[in-house]
Design an enzyme around this catalytic site. Structure first.
Site, PDB file in Angstrom:
ATOM      1  CB  CYS A 103      -0.895  -0.007   1.233  1.00 30.66           C
ATOM      2  SG  CYS A 103      -2.037   1.394   1.284  1.00 30.66           S
TER       3      CYS A 103
ATOM      4  NE  ARG B 296      -0.551   4.920   8.774  1.00 27.72           N
ATOM      5  CZ  ARG B 296      -1.838   4.825   9.112  1.00 27.72           C
ATOM      6  NH1 ARG B 296      -2.211   5.069  10.338  1.00 27.72           N
ATOM      7  NH2 ARG B 296      -2.743   4.483   8.208  1.00 27.72           N
TER       8      ARG B 296
HETATM    9 CO    CO Z   1      -3.468   1.211   3.015  1.00 27.64          CO
END
Ligand code: CO
Length: 203
Positions: free
Chosen positions: A42, A46
């Protein structure tokens, strides 16, 4: 306009520290890369592939998009995958999602977000397929379960690309892995046994 001097300064210090530790580090990397892994993850800031797996520059080839979606019509992903498999000869392709993914959450909710909704359609299709299971959970659990189902669906999609199928047909060993990362612990969990060949795709 805000100056990005602090980032350039960080970069100077980082490069100097690398050279202090290993004078040939950049000279070696400039000549060639030979990563064993392709990471499809993704875009979330983070979940940085190198840092969370302890891999140095040169050790992992990376493709990231909103909610780590893999679809056979995405020429960006296919181009990355073909280069990784056919040229770099990576041994493993890792699809890594993460719990609490904003893209997956958006796919479960009925609000318009704009163009990204077309991208999230793939995740909505997965949600529809597993609707009974998801409806039985409270909302937060449903988001996290859909994060897992999304990874598994995308790993299967990956295994069904012509690039992976042809690699397996010619006997090139490429493992397809389904992983999920937990933001609040920093830990990765493997969701399924790796898919090693066409017979490993269950449905
Ligand atoms: Co994500």
């Amino acid at each position: 306009m805000e100056s990005l001097a602090h980032l350039l300064n960080n970069n100077r210090e980082w490069a100097a520290a690398q050279v202090a530790e290993d004078p040939q580090f950049f000279a070696r990397l400039a000549n060639q890369q030979s990563p064993e892994y392709l990471w499809i993850g993704c875009s979330d800031s983070r979940v940085p592939a190198n840092q969370i797996t302890g891999l140095a520059p040169g050790e992992v080839f990376v493709h990231r998009n909103v909610a780590n979606v893999v679809v056979q019509t995405d020429f960006n992903m296919l181009s990355v995958l073909q280069f990784a498999v056919d040229v770099l000869k990576v041994k493993h392709v890792i699809v890594c999602g993460h719990y609490g993914c904003g893209g997956v959450r958006a796919a479960l909710e009925n609000q318009r977000h704009g163009i990204v909704d077309n991208w999230l359609r793939h995740i909505r299709n997965t949600a529809r397929r597993w609707e009974d299971e998801l409806m039985a959970l409270d909302h937060e659990r449903a988001v996290d379960r859909l994060c897992e189902l999304n990874v598994l669906a995308n790993a299967k999609n990956l295994a069904r690309t012509t690039i992976i199928e042809v690699a397996w047909e010619r006997g090139q060993p490429v493992g397809v892995h389904s992983w999920i990362y937990r933001l609040d612990t920093g830990r990765i969990q493997a969701l399924d046994h790796q898919i090693k060949g066409i017979k490993g795709i269950k449905d």
